[in-house]
Structure formats: structure tokens, C-alpha cells
Design a protein around this motif. Structure first.
Motif, PDB file in Angstrom:
ATOM      1  N   LYS A  51       0.835  -1.193   0.000  1.00 25.74           N
ATOM      2  CA  LYS A  51       0.000   0.000   0.000  1.00 25.74           C
ATOM      3  C   LYS A  51       0.873   1.248   0.000  1.00 25.74           C
ATOM      4  N   TRP A  52       0.436   2.261  -0.767  1.00 23.15           N
ATOM      5  CA  TRP A  52       1.200   3.494  -0.923  1.00 23.15           C
ATOM      6  C   TRP A  52       0.266   4.697  -0.895  1.00 23.15           C
ATOM      7  N   THR A  53       0.782   5.809  -0.401  1.00 24.83           N
ATOM      8  CA  THR A  53       0.047   7.065  -0.371  1.00 24.83           C
ATOM      9  C   THR A  53       0.785   8.076  -1.232  1.00 24.83           C
ATOM     10  N   SER A  54       0.041   8.726  -2.118  1.00 27.03           N
ATOM     11  CA  SER A  54       0.615   9.770  -2.951  1.00 27.03           C
ATOM     12  C   SER A  54       0.727  11.053  -2.135  1.00 27.03           C
ATOM     13  N   VAL A  55       1.873  11.703  -2.196  1.00 28.65           N
ATOM     14  CA  VAL A  55       2.083  12.948  -1.467  1.00 28.65           C
ATOM     15  C   VAL A  55       1.291  14.084  -2.121  1.00 28.65           C
ATOM     16  N   SER A  56       1.169  14.055  -3.437  1.00 27.83           N
ATOM     17  CA  SER A  56       0.402  15.085  -4.156  1.00 27.83           C
ATOM     18  C   SER A  56      -0.702  14.398  -4.968  1.00 27.83           C
ATOM     19  N   PRO A  57      -1.851  14.121  -4.325  1.00 24.52           N
ATOM     20  CA  PRO A  57      -2.947  13.411  -4.999  1.00 24.52           C
ATOM     21  C   PRO A  57      -3.514  14.188  -6.188  1.00 24.52           C
ATOM     22  N   LYS A  58      -3.904  13.437  -7.204  1.00 22.14           N
ATOM     23  CA  LYS A  58      -4.557  13.999  -8.383  1.00 22.14           C
ATOM     24  C   LYS A  58      -5.882  13.273  -8.559  1.00 22.14           C
ATOM     25  N   LEU A  59      -6.904  13.994  -8.931  1.00 18.37           N
ATOM     26  CA  LEU A  59      -8.248  13.435  -9.134  1.00 18.37           C
ATOM     27  C   LEU A  59      -8.768  12.738  -7.879  1.00 18.37           C
ATOM     28  N   LYS A  60      -8.411  13.252  -6.714  1.00 16.80           N
ATOM     29  CA  LYS A  60      -8.809  12.704  -5.412  1.00 16.80           C
ATOM     30  C   LYS A  60      -8.272  11.293  -5.169  1.00 16.80           C
ATOM     31  N   GLU A  61      -7.285  10.874  -5.970  1.00 14.48           N
ATOM     32  CA  GLU A  61      -6.677   9.555  -5.792  1.00 14.48           C
ATOM     33  C   GLU A  61      -5.445   9.711  -4.913  1.00 14.48           C
ATOM     34  N   LYS A  62      -5.551   9.254  -3.697  1.00 16.06           N
ATOM     35  CA  LYS A  62      -4.468   9.393  -2.724  1.00 16.06           C
ATOM     36  C   LYS A  62      -3.866   8.043  -2.351  1.00 16.06           C
ATOM     37  N   HIS A  63      -4.701   7.033  -2.179  1.00 18.93           N
ATOM     38  CA  HIS A  63      -4.242   5.721  -1.730  1.00 18.93           C
ATOM     39  C   HIS A  63      -4.188   4.737  -2.897  1.00 18.93           C
ATOM     40  N   PHE A  64      -3.093   3.991  -2.946  1.00 11.73           N
ATOM     41  CA  PHE A  64      -2.856   3.064  -4.047  1.00 11.73           C
ATOM     42  C   PHE A  64      -2.370   1.711  -3.524  1.00 11.73           C
ATOM     43  N   ILE A  65      -2.630   0.680  -4.324  1.00 14.12           N
ATOM     44  CA  ILE A  65      -2.124  -0.675  -4.071  1.00 14.12           C
ATOM     45  C   ILE A  65      -1.366  -1.120  -5.312  1.00 14.12           C
ATOM     46  N   ILE A  66      -0.239  -1.788  -5.105  1.00  8.34           N
ATOM     47  CA  ILE A  66       0.498  -2.353  -6.237  1.00  8.34           C
ATOM     48  C   ILE A  66      -0.285  -3.591  -6.680  1.00  8.34           C
ATOM     49  N   SER A  67      -0.945  -3.493  -7.827  1.00  2.00           N
ATOM     50  CA  SER A  67      -1.849  -4.553  -8.267  1.00  2.00           C
ATOM     51  C   SER A  67      -1.203  -5.540  -9.225  1.00  2.00           C
ATOM     52  N   GLU A  68      -0.213  -5.103  -9.967  1.00  2.00           N
ATOM     53  CA  GLU A  68       0.465  -5.989 -10.917  1.00  2.00           C
ATOM     54  C   GLU A  68       1.970  -5.772 -10.819  1.00  2.00           C
ATOM     55  N   LEU A  69       2.686  -6.872 -10.889  1.00  6.83           N
ATOM     56  CA  LEU A  69       4.145  -6.801 -10.794  1.00  6.83           C
ATOM     57  C   LEU A  69       4.723  -7.899 -11.668  1.00  6.83           C
ATOM     58  N   GLU A  70       5.675  -7.535 -12.504  1.00 10.57           N
ATOM     59  CA  GLU A  70       6.327  -8.510 -13.363  1.00 10.57           C
ATOM     60  C   GLU A  70       7.802  -8.576 -12.985  1.00 10.57           C
ATOM     61  N   LEU A  71       8.265  -9.773 -12.663  1.00  9.00           N
ATOM     62  CA  LEU A  71       9.657  -9.998 -12.275  1.00  9.00           C
ATOM     63  C   LEU A  71      10.343 -10.886 -13.297  1.00  9.00           C
ATOM     64  N   ASP A  72      11.658 -10.728 -13.437  1.00 10.22           N
ATOM     65  CA  ASP A  72      12.401 -11.645 -14.295  1.00 10.22           C
ATOM     66  C   ASP A  72      12.934 -12.804 -13.461  1.00 10.22           C
ATOM     67  N   GLU A  73      13.767 -13.626 -14.048  1.00  8.40           N
ATOM     68  CA  GLU A  73      14.288 -14.824 -13.366  1.00  8.40           C
ATOM     69  C   GLU A  73      15.125 -14.482 -12.145  1.00  8.40           C
ATOM     70  N   ASP A  74      15.737 -13.306 -12.152  1.00  6.30           N
ATOM     71  CA  ASP A  74      16.606 -12.885 -11.049  1.00  6.30           C
ATOM     72  C   ASP A  74      15.857 -12.068  -9.998  1.00  6.30           C
ATOM     73  N   ASP A  75      14.524 -12.085 -10.041  1.00  2.48           N
ATOM     74  CA  ASP A  75      13.670 -11.306  -9.131  1.00  2.48           C
ATOM     75  C   ASP A  75      13.892  -9.801  -9.254  1.00  2.48           C
TER      76      ASP A  75
END
Length: 71
Positions: free
Chosen positions: A13-37
Motif C-alpha cells: 500500500k502506498w500514499t501519494s504525497v500530491s494526490p490527483k483526481l482525489k486519488e491518494k491511496h494506491f495498491i500495487i496490483s500488478e508486478l512482473e519480475l524476471d528470473e533474477d527477481d
């Protein structure tokens, strides 16, 4: 500077210091890793609007833009 462990980045979970469009709180929803992480790509999802945006995961290290957790 925020410290980031790529193995724990997904669903973090992350909070934007300067929210835009009232979007302040975020979750990392997708993450792509290679073989070496190593992170290849990262997407954040706004909690309020469910909008998904691709970001450079290194931007999360900048504490003037992002705060780890929801504040």
C-alpha cells in the motif's frame, strides 16, 4: 528515501504525497519480475476509483512523491 523489497512489493500500500483526481491511496496490483527477481514492470491501482496505471517502480523510492503505507 523509501526502501523497497521487490519480493514484498506486490499488494503493498502506498500514499501519494500530491494526490490527483482525489486519488491518494494506491495498491500495487500488478508486478512482473524476471528470473533474477528484478522488477520489470509495476502497476498501481487507485483505491477510490479502481483506475490502474503503469509506473516506474523506482519512483516509489522518492519519499517526496510516495509514502509507504496509507497515511
Amino acid at each position: 528515501m523509501n526502501r523497497i523489497n521487490p519480493k514484498k512489493l506486490l499488494n503493498s500500500k502506498w500514499t501519494s504525497v500530491s494526490p490527483k483526481l482525489k486519488e491518494k491511496h494506491f495498491i500495487i496490483s500488478e508486478l512482473e519480475l524476471d528470473e533474477d527477481d528484478s522488477v520489470l514492470s509495476c502497476c498501481v491501482e487507485a483505491v477510490l476509483t479502481k483506475r490502474i496505471a503503469a509506473i516506474d517502480w523506482r519512483d516509489l523510492k522518492d519519499s517526496t512523491s510516495w509514502i509507504h503505507g496509507w497515511k
